[in-house]
Write an enzyme that holds these catalytic residues in place. Sequence first.
Site, PDB file in Angstrom:
ATOM      1  N   LYS A 110       0.817  -1.216   0.000  1.00  0.00           N
ATOM      2  CA  LYS A 110       0.000   0.000   0.000  1.00  0.00           C
ATOM      3  C   LYS A 110       0.852   1.269   0.000  1.00  0.00           C
ATOM      4  CE  LYS A 110      -4.229  -2.088   1.304  1.00  0.00           C
ATOM      5  NZ  LYS A 110      -3.856  -3.420   1.867  1.00  0.00           N
TER       6      LYS A 110
HETATM    7  C1  LIG Z   1      -4.525  -4.567   1.464  1.00  0.00           C
HETATM    8  C2  LIG Z   1      -3.795  -5.852   1.417  1.00  0.00           C
HETATM    9  C3  LIG Z   1      -4.208  -6.910   0.585  1.00  0.00           C
HETATM   10  C4  LIG Z   1      -5.463  -6.802  -0.250  1.00  0.00           C
HETATM   11  O1  LIG Z   1      -5.354  -5.845  -1.256  1.00  0.00           O
HETATM   12  P1  LIG Z   1      -6.650  -5.230  -1.952  1.00  0.00           P
HETATM   13  O2  LIG Z   1      -6.161  -4.192  -2.865  1.00  0.00           O
HETATM   14  O3  LIG Z   1      -7.506  -4.687  -0.852  1.00  0.00           O
HETATM   15  O4  LIG Z   1      -7.313  -6.362  -2.653  1.00  0.00           O
HETATM   16  C5  LIG Z   1      -3.438  -8.051   0.533  1.00  0.00           C
HETATM   17  N1  LIG Z   1      -2.315  -8.174   1.280  1.00  0.00           N
HETATM   18  C6  LIG Z   1      -1.899  -7.194   2.103  1.00  0.00           C
HETATM   19  C7  LIG Z   1      -0.677  -7.418   2.907  1.00  0.00           C
HETATM   20  C8  LIG Z   1      -2.611  -6.006   2.190  1.00  0.00           C
HETATM   21  O5  LIG Z   1      -2.189  -5.037   3.006  1.00  0.00           O
END
Ligand SMILES: *Cc1c(COP(=O)(O)O)cnc(C)c1O
Length: 459
Positions: A110
């Site tokens: 993210k």
């Molecule tokens: C947010 C997240 C996901 C899922 O991603 P999305 O974009 O919400 O589908 C998977 N793994 C980790 C470690 C995350 O932080």
Amino acid sequence: MPFISTRGRAPAISLDEAVLSGLAPDGGLYAPASWPTLPETAFAPGLAYAERAALVTDAFAETPEARARWRAGVQAGRAAFPHPAAAPLVQIGDDVWLLELFHGPTRAFKDFAMQLAAAMFDDILEARGEHLLLVTATSGDTGAAAVRAFAGKQRVKLAVLHPEGRVSPVQRLQMTTTDAPNVLNLAVTGDFDDCQALVKRLLGDEHVRASVRLSSVNSINFARLLGQVPYYIAAGAALGGCDGRPIHFVTPTGNMGDVFAGWIARRLGAPIGALTAAVNRNDVLHRALSEGVYRRSHTTPTHSVAMDIQAPSNFERLVFEMSGRDGDLTRDLFETFAASGQVALPQNVLEPLRGSLQTASVDEAACLEAMRRVRAETGVAICPHTAVGVAAAEGAGGSPKVILATAHPAKFPDSVLEATGAPPPVPADIAALDGLPERVVRAAADYETVRDVVLGGFA
Ligand SMILES: *Cc1c(COP(=O)(O)O)cnc(C)c1O
């Protein structure tokens, strides 16, 4: 490039407006009016990561000035990743690779999206002389990445709602140990879907909107998607996908922001064959595609907490695309789903959906076994989310396969220990969080309570 709503009843606006607005006024999500094409060079090997990323933003920004500002945002975001490759590939099997997306400040993918979004929010607001209150719900990593990216920004206040006790200690510390006055953390007694529902209600509250400009940085925000598209393209270029080897990407999935970024990368011309959304036992998406009914369900806690989501917000974008961009149909489907908790997907949506995206649901035993096996075979510790991807990839065809390693294993040490019998290696920045003072407000999952805390909490 103008941006339109997936529900077809909002005026078209610019990319910058779409980024500031989050949700469209008709309840839909913003999408570009048409999909641009990228120059061939964007897919060539050997290009610097930031240059590839800038070619992506170039294609969506409408004026030379906007393109220059987005390029500056891309550079600022890239600077938060000390690894020279930004998103390195690590081989774990014959033609099977991990795409490591955890070399940013909070060690989850993210950071890619949030670093870009924070730079752009501040820049766009500065140019307009405006301020903004961002409210966001998090299952752990979004909040951490947002706090780190927005802390100290001049024009943005950030309120983050997380489900109390349902985020890992490292995730919590990454959020609550900031002393930036423009950041407010709320620990909500409920699950992630409660937090998301509270944020949605705040964003739609006319009284609140009358007193302050509100937006969200949840993965519905197009800036977030723009931050994630480049690593799919970079991985494709690194693995020589241009020579006719379309890559099968497997994406650990919750709100579908990441896998939809993969869909965009393919739409823009990246050499992507199959795309698999790997989910845990919270498998509403998987059942929607296999059974043809999108049906709400309770969230079950799992090791892959960031994926404990039952109504993936970006699903609407994919449905919009698969319906041939039919705003009326998309609105009907999602209003029905919101009102009754379930909706049947018509054949003319379901068929292209199945052709465009594969899904796999992975149970807890298979997740832990994938963590154990990868570590035993390669020495590499993986996080439980990545493990869901690895387990899903095992049964899947196509090659080469790239599994997105969405977080550093040290964010989830208990799961790593349980699965492999040994703790993960802990980077110095994570170890340093221990014992720092925390700032967090506890709140019941009650709308008025949360609203008052958010509006009064920054003074
Ligand atoms: C947010 C997240 C996901 C899922 O991603 P999305 O974009 O919400 O589908 C998977 N793994 C980790 C470690 C995350 O932080």
